[in-house]
Design an enzyme around this catalytic site. Sequence first.
Site, PDB file in Angstrom:
ATOM      1  N   LYS A  45     -47.679  58.905  24.499  1.00  0.00           N
ATOM      2  CA  LYS A  45     -48.814  58.270  25.186  1.00  0.00           C
ATOM      3  C   LYS A  45     -48.902  56.788  24.847  1.00  0.00           C
ATOM      4  O   LYS A  45     -49.114  55.937  25.725  1.00  0.00           O
ATOM      5  CB  LYS A  45     -50.113  58.975  24.800  1.00  0.00           C
ATOM      6  CG  LYS A  45     -51.394  58.270  25.277  1.00  0.00           C
ATOM      7  CD  LYS A  45     -51.454  58.149  26.796  1.00  0.00           C
ATOM      8  CE  LYS A  45     -52.588  57.238  27.246  1.00  0.00           C
ATOM      9  NZ  LYS A  45     -53.919  57.706  26.889  1.00  0.00           N
ATOM     10  N   LYS A  73     -56.324  48.668  21.825  1.00  0.00           N
ATOM     11  CA  LYS A  73     -56.200  49.593  20.694  1.00  0.00           C
ATOM     12  C   LYS A  73     -54.902  50.380  20.769  1.00  0.00           C
ATOM     13  O   LYS A  73     -54.178  50.531  19.781  1.00  0.00           O
ATOM     14  CB  LYS A  73     -57.417  50.520  20.686  1.00  0.00           C
ATOM     15  CG  LYS A  73     -57.413  51.607  19.630  1.00  0.00           C
ATOM     16  CD  LYS A  73     -56.914  52.952  20.174  1.00  0.00           C
ATOM     17  CE  LYS A  73     -57.824  53.502  21.252  1.00  0.00           C
ATOM     18  NZ  LYS A  73     -57.358  54.851  21.722  1.00  0.00           N
TER      19      LYS A  73
END
Length: 290
Positions: free
Chosen positions: A175, A243
């Site tokens: 991911k 992030k």
Amino acid sequence: MERIERVAFCGLGIMGAPMAANLARAGFELSVWTRSAEKAERFASDHGARAGATAAAAADGAQAVIAMVPDSPEVESTLFGVDGAAGALESGALVIDMSTIAPTAAKAIAERLAGSGIEFLEAPVSGSRPKAEDGTLTIMAGGERSAFDGALPLLEAMGERIVHVGPQGHGQLAKLLTNTMGAVNAAALAEAVLTVKRAGIAPEAFLEVAGGSAGASTVLTLKGTPMFDEDFEPLFKLEHMLKDVRHCLDEARTLGVELRLGALAETLYARAAEEGHGEEDFAAVITAAG
């Protein structure tokens, strides 16, 4: 593992709320918790669910807990903090973290849960809010095959492409890598859009030819028009993309890989966040690309 019917869903944000709604529509007995009690109560009323005053209250009696929160500190707090969900689960239960966090953090959470006899599956998602709403997310899972098999009916209610990537940590790393690829792509698109505007090319003409060229991509389809229109309504927040890119850079370095394009993209997203665009969609990276 027995078939899961009772599910607690923790986190009802941009992605979590439509994902939980799809579970309710699929017929699972659903309880929910989020930081806003009012939001949880409203969701429960709208979708025939039960709202828990705490994560533990939502998890009471559940066979599985799903977390969909911003990062590992929030996952740990949801599971292990005061009134955390893990404390309400019995041995043999399953925790599915659909947040995007560092692979090292996922491994640590799995080990901690294993001490209580609780299985753990990481299952981060890709697709942003529209695919969360229509249940066509891509879900990349990491963990034991038994946990994946037990979670599959739940994942199928939320996603269209569901892949067991491998052991713990592999789902999260996949991911992070795909999001970093998307972040780099969006940064390149932002530079192109700025150049198109400066040159006076018609935006619709550029988007049409780009869509049929080597520059075609999902990012072009989703973010091209918003960049031209400066419409940054958040489908996936810029601060969350930043992030993810930072986690990806850190994990790659531990493997001896320097992601140079990822590092360059990080500087652009960081600048946009510093200039107040963190809560906006990551298409707002264009504000830092000029």
